[in-house]
Design a protein around this motif. Structure first.
Motif, PDB file in Angstrom:
ATOM      1  N   PHE A 201      63.441 116.103 146.162  1.00 24.36           N
ATOM      2  CA  PHE A 201      63.975 116.897 147.276  1.00 24.36           C
ATOM      3  C   PHE A 201      65.195 116.124 147.748  1.00 24.36           C
ATOM      4  O   PHE A 201      65.089 115.100 148.405  1.00 24.36           O
ATOM      5  CB  PHE A 201      62.940 117.051 148.394  1.00 24.36           C
ATOM      6  N   THR A 202      66.361 116.634 147.424  1.00 29.21           N
ATOM      7  CA  THR A 202      67.544 115.795 147.349  1.00 29.21           C
ATOM      8  C   THR A 202      68.660 116.242 148.273  1.00 29.21           C
ATOM      9  O   THR A 202      68.440 116.942 149.268  1.00 29.21           O
ATOM     10  CB  THR A 202      68.001 115.704 145.873  1.00 29.21           C
ATOM     11  N   ALA A 203      69.857 115.813 147.956  1.00 29.99           N
ATOM     12  CA  ALA A 203      71.047 116.071 148.767  1.00 29.99           C
ATOM     13  C   ALA A 203      72.258 116.023 147.847  1.00 29.99           C
ATOM     14  O   ALA A 203      72.188 115.472 146.749  1.00 29.99           O
ATOM     15  CB  ALA A 203      71.172 115.010 149.861  1.00 29.99           C
ATOM     16  N   PRO A 204      73.392 116.592 148.282  1.00 27.13           N
ATOM     17  CA  PRO A 204      74.595 116.506 147.455  1.00 27.13           C
ATOM     18  C   PRO A 204      75.186 115.095 147.508  1.00 27.13           C
ATOM     19  O   PRO A 204      75.028 114.416 148.520  1.00 27.13           O
ATOM     20  CB  PRO A 204      75.527 117.528 148.109  1.00 27.13           C
ATOM     21  N   PRO A 205      75.838 114.639 146.442  1.00 25.70           N
ATOM     22  CA  PRO A 205      76.119 115.354 145.191  1.00 25.70           C
ATOM     23  C   PRO A 205      74.997 115.260 144.169  1.00 25.70           C
ATOM     24  O   PRO A 205      75.095 115.829 143.090  1.00 25.70           O
ATOM     25  CB  PRO A 205      77.364 114.633 144.677  1.00 25.70           C
ATOM     26  N   PHE A 206      73.945 114.521 144.504  1.00 27.25           N
ATOM     27  CA  PHE A 206      72.894 114.243 143.529  1.00 27.25           C
ATOM     28  C   PHE A 206      72.233 115.523 143.009  1.00 27.25           C
ATOM     29  O   PHE A 206      71.903 115.629 141.822  1.00 27.25           O
ATOM     30  CB  PHE A 206      71.850 113.309 144.146  1.00 27.25           C
ATOM     31  N   GLN A 207      72.034 116.507 143.905  1.00 23.33           N
ATOM     32  CA  GLN A 207      71.344 117.723 143.481  1.00 23.33           C
ATOM     33  C   GLN A 207      72.133 118.487 142.429  1.00 23.33           C
ATOM     34  O   GLN A 207      71.562 119.070 141.503  1.00 23.33           O
ATOM     35  CB  GLN A 207      71.040 118.612 144.683  1.00 23.33           C
ATOM     36  N   TYR A 208      73.458 118.470 142.550  1.00 30.78           N
ATOM     37  CA  TYR A 208      74.296 119.182 141.585  1.00 30.78           C
ATOM     38  C   TYR A 208      74.366 118.432 140.259  1.00 30.78           C
ATOM     39  O   TYR A 208      74.393 119.050 139.189  1.00 30.78           O
ATOM     40  CB  TYR A 208      75.688 119.381 142.161  1.00 30.78           C
ATOM     41  N   THR A 209      74.406 117.112 140.333  1.00 32.65           N
ATOM     42  CA  THR A 209      74.402 116.319 139.107  1.00 32.65           C
ATOM     43  C   THR A 209      73.102 116.542 138.339  1.00 32.65           C
ATOM     44  O   THR A 209      73.101 116.696 137.111  1.00 32.65           O
ATOM     45  CB  THR A 209      74.558 114.826 139.438  1.00 32.65           C
ATOM     46  N   GLU A 210      71.984 116.577 139.053  1.00 33.11           N
ATOM     47  CA  GLU A 210      70.692 116.815 138.401  1.00 33.11           C
ATOM     48  C   GLU A 210      70.684 118.161 137.695  1.00 33.11           C
ATOM     49  O   GLU A 210      70.218 118.274 136.551  1.00 33.11           O
ATOM     50  CB  GLU A 210      69.584 116.753 139.455  1.00 33.11           C
ATOM     51  N   ILE A 273      88.416 109.735 147.720  1.00 32.42           N
ATOM     52  CA  ILE A 273      88.010 108.684 148.651  1.00 32.42           C
ATOM     53  C   ILE A 273      86.520 108.398 148.519  1.00 32.42           C
ATOM     54  O   ILE A 273      86.092 107.245 148.530  1.00 32.42           O
ATOM     55  CB  ILE A 273      88.368 109.082 150.100  1.00 32.42           C
ATOM     56  N   TYR A 274      85.727 109.454 148.373  1.00 35.10           N
ATOM     57  CA  TYR A 274      84.284 109.274 148.221  1.00 35.10           C
ATOM     58  C   TYR A 274      83.978 108.409 147.002  1.00 35.10           C
ATOM     59  O   TYR A 274      83.199 107.448 147.084  1.00 35.10           O
ATOM     60  CB  TYR A 274      83.585 110.626 148.087  1.00 35.10           C
ATOM     61  N   VAL A 275      84.562 108.733 145.868  1.00 31.85           N
ATOM     62  CA  VAL A 275      84.298 107.998 144.632  1.00 31.85           C
ATOM     63  C   VAL A 275      84.733 106.541 144.785  1.00 31.85           C
ATOM     64  O   VAL A 275      84.023 105.608 144.368  1.00 31.85           O
ATOM     65  CB  VAL A 275      85.019 108.656 143.443  1.00 31.85           C
ATOM     66  N   GLU A 276      85.893 106.335 145.410  1.00 25.75           N
ATOM     67  CA  GLU A 276      86.408 104.976 145.608  1.00 25.75           C
ATOM     68  C   GLU A 276      85.500 104.156 146.526  1.00 25.75           C
ATOM     69  O   GLU A 276      85.139 103.018 146.203  1.00 25.75           O
ATOM     70  CB  GLU A 276      87.810 105.053 146.213  1.00 25.75           C
ATOM     71  N   SER A 283      81.965 111.730 139.155  1.00 27.02           N
ATOM     72  CA  SER A 283      83.418 111.864 139.140  1.00 27.02           C
ATOM     73  C   SER A 283      83.928 112.594 140.373  1.00 27.02           C
ATOM     74  O   SER A 283      83.194 113.340 141.032  1.00 27.02           O
ATOM     75  CB  SER A 283      83.864 112.621 137.893  1.00 27.02           C
ATOM     76  N   ALA A 284      85.226 112.392 140.650  1.00 26.38           N
ATOM     77  CA  ALA A 284      85.858 113.101 141.766  1.00 26.38           C
ATOM     78  C   ALA A 284      85.815 114.609 141.537  1.00 26.38           C
ATOM     79  O   ALA A 284      85.720 115.386 142.487  1.00 26.38           O
ATOM     80  CB  ALA A 284      87.300 112.624 141.937  1.00 26.38           C
ATOM     81  N   ARG A 285      85.869 115.023 140.274  1.00 22.34           N
ATOM     82  CA  ARG A 285      85.794 116.454 139.960  1.00 22.34           C
ATOM     83  C   ARG A 285      84.448 117.034 140.385  1.00 22.34           C
ATOM     84  O   ARG A 285      84.386 118.129 140.952  1.00 22.34           O
ATOM     85  CB  ARG A 285      86.007 116.675 138.459  1.00 22.34           C
ATOM     86  N   GLU A 286      83.371 116.287 140.132  1.00 27.11           N
ATOM     87  CA  GLU A 286      82.036 116.750 140.529  1.00 27.11           C
ATOM     88  C   GLU A 286      81.891 116.787 142.052  1.00 27.11           C
ATOM     89  O   GLU A 286      81.292 117.706 142.610  1.00 27.11           O
ATOM     90  CB  GLU A 286      80.967 115.835 139.934  1.00 27.11           C
ATOM     91  N   VAL A 287      82.454 115.770 142.714  1.00 26.80           N
ATOM     92  CA  VAL A 287      82.401 115.732 144.176  1.00 26.80           C
ATOM     93  C   VAL A 287      83.186 116.899 144.751  1.00 26.80           C
ATOM     94  O   VAL A 287      82.741 117.573 145.688  1.00 26.80           O
ATOM     95  CB  VAL A 287      82.931 114.399 144.721  1.00 26.80           C
ATOM     96  N   LEU A 288      84.355 117.164 144.179  1.00 26.59           N
ATOM     97  CA  LEU A 288      85.179 118.289 144.638  1.00 26.59           C
ATOM     98  C   LEU A 288      84.423 119.603 144.473  1.00 26.59           C
ATOM     99  O   LEU A 288      84.465 120.463 145.369  1.00 26.59           O
ATOM    100  CB  LEU A 288      86.491 118.329 143.854  1.00 26.59           C
TER     101      LEU A 288
END
Length: 339
Positions: A201-210, A273-276, A283-288
Motif C-alpha cells: 500500500f504505497t505512494a508515488p512515485p513507487f506505485q507507478y514504478t511497481e 530536482i526530485y531526482v537530484e 528517472s526524471a521522466r518517470e517522476v514527470l
C-alpha cells in the motif's frame, strides 16, 4: 536513519518527562523541517533545493534563523520529532495528523493543529498475487507492506476498505497481514518477493514504478475508498510554536506556496530536482509522468480530511470527532482560495 529515529524517540521521552519544557520561542534561532520519502513531499524538496524558507525568512526580517532539514520514514517518527521539539514543521498523512491532534487537544504545551494541506494524491494498493482482485481475496499467505502498521494513512485506508468489504465490526480483519516498511524497501521487497511481501500500500512515485513491472496490478486506490480526491499530506505544527512565532510561520507558508506554484508551472524542472535531491534510481521522466497525472494535485487546500476523522472516531482510534475541518487547522488554512 535508525540512529536518527532512535535519537528522536529518546529525545521525545525526555521531553515528555520534563513536561515538555521547550525553549522560549522568542529566542528561536533555528527551525527544523521534516519530510518523508516520495514525490508526495516534492514541495518540501523544492523548498530545500531552492532555499525558499531562508528567502522568506530574510524577507520577514529574520535572516539569522537557520533552517535544518531531516528525512524520516513514517508518520510515527514525524510525530515523535515534532513533540520532542527537534523539528517545528512536519508533513504527515491525515491519519497520523489526526491521531496527534486528538492526543494533544487542549494541552497548552503540546497542542497540534494543521497549517494547510500539501497535495491531493491517490495511494495505490499494489500486489504481485494474481489471485487478489479485491481486499476479500487476501489470505494468510499474503503480507502487505505499508509505512506503519495501524498508524499510517495506508493502514487506516486498509481498515476502511476492510470495513466496507467485511462489515464495520471487521475493520481490523487484515491488520495482522500488514508489515511496517519504508516505501523504497517495500517496493524492492514486492518486486523481488523478498520477506514474503506480496502487496504494497504505497505512494508515488513507487506505485507507478511497481505497475510498470510485469505481474503487478492495483487492487484499489485511496480515491476509491474515500469517494474522490483527498489530501495526501497535511503540514502541521504545535500551537505554542505557531502562536509564538507568527513571522516564521508566515515565512514557511510563503515558501510552501512558492514551491507549489513552481511545481505547477515547471513540472520538468521539479522532476529533475526530485531526482537530484533524493539520489533517486527513478528517472526524471518517470517522476514527470507521476506529477503530470490528472489525479495528482499540488494544492494547500485540505480535501476529505473529515472522512478519516469520522472513520477513526467510529472505530475508537480517535477520541474526539471535530465538528468541522476548521477545528483541525489554524486560521491560515481557511484563507486559501477554495478552502
Amino acid at each position: 536513519m535508525m540512529v536518527w529515529r532512535t535519537w528522536i524517540r529518546g529525545f521525545a521521552a525526555m521531553a515528555m518527562t520534563a513536561a515538555f519544557a521547550l525553549p522560549a520561542y522568542a529566542d528561536v534561532h533555528e527551525i527544523g523541517i521534516a519530510k518523508q520519502f516520495g514525490v508526495a513531499y516534492l514541495q518540501l524538496i523544492v523548498m530545500e533545493h531552492e532555499h525558499l524558507v531562508k528567502k522568506h525568512l530574510r524577507e520577514a526580517g529574520l535572516p539569522d534563523v537557520d533552517v535544518n532539514w531531516v528525512t524520516l520514514s513514517s508518520g510515527a517518527s514525524v510525530n515523535d520529532a515534532l513533540l520532542s521539539g527537534a523539528v517545528q514543521f512536519v508533513p504527515g498523512g491525515p491519519a497520523p495528523f489526526l491521531t496527534l491532534w486528538s492526543k494533544t487537544r487542549g494541552n497548552a504545551n503540546t497542542e497540534v493543529r494543521g497549517l494547510c494541506a500539501m497535495n491531493s494524491i491517490p495511494h495505490y494498493l499494489n500486489t504481485r498475487n494474481d489471485a487478489v482482485r479485491s481486499v476479500k481475496d487476501f489470505t494468510e499467505r499474503d503480507r502487505i507492506a505499508l509505512p506503519a502498521v495501524k498508524a499510517s494513512n495506508q493502514a487506516v485506508l486498509l481498515q476502511m476498505a476492510a470495513a466496507k468489504a467485511f462489515g464495520g465490526d471487521n475493520y481490523a480483519k487484515l491488520d495482522h497481514l500488514t508489515v511496517s516498511m519504508s516505501h523504497p524497501d517495500a517496493m524492492a521487497a514486492l518486486l523481488s518477493g523478498a520477506g514474503g511481501i506480496t502487496s504494497h500500500f504505497t505512494a508515488p512515485p513507487f506505485q507507478y514504478t511497481e505497475l510498470s513491472k510485469p505481474g503487478i496490478h492495483t487492487v484499489l486506490t485511496s480515491y476509491q475508498v474515500l469517494g474522490g480526491p483527498a489530501s495526501f499530506n497535511i503540514i502541521y505544527a504545535t500551537a505554542k510554536f505557531h502562536d509564538g512565532n507568527p513571522r516564521i510561520v508566515k515565512a514557511f507558508i510563503g515558501a510552501l506556496q512558492e514551491a507549489t506554484d513552481f511545481i505547477n508551472k515547471n513540472k520538468q524542472r521539479a522532476a529533475e530536482i526530485y531526482v537530484e535531491m533524493e539520489h533517486s534510481k527513478i528517472s526524471a521522466r518517470e517522476v514527470l509522468k507521476t506529477i503530470s497525472d490528472p489525479q495528482v494535485n499540488f494544492t494547500l487546500v485540505p480535501q476529505r480530511v473529515m472522512r478519516y476523522a469520522e472513520f477513526m472516531h467510529k472505530v475508537g482510534t480517535l477520541k474526539t470527532v471535530p465538528a468541522s475541518w476548521h477545528d483541525l487547522f489554524f486560521p491560515e488554512a481557511a484563507a486559501f482560495p477554495g478552502s
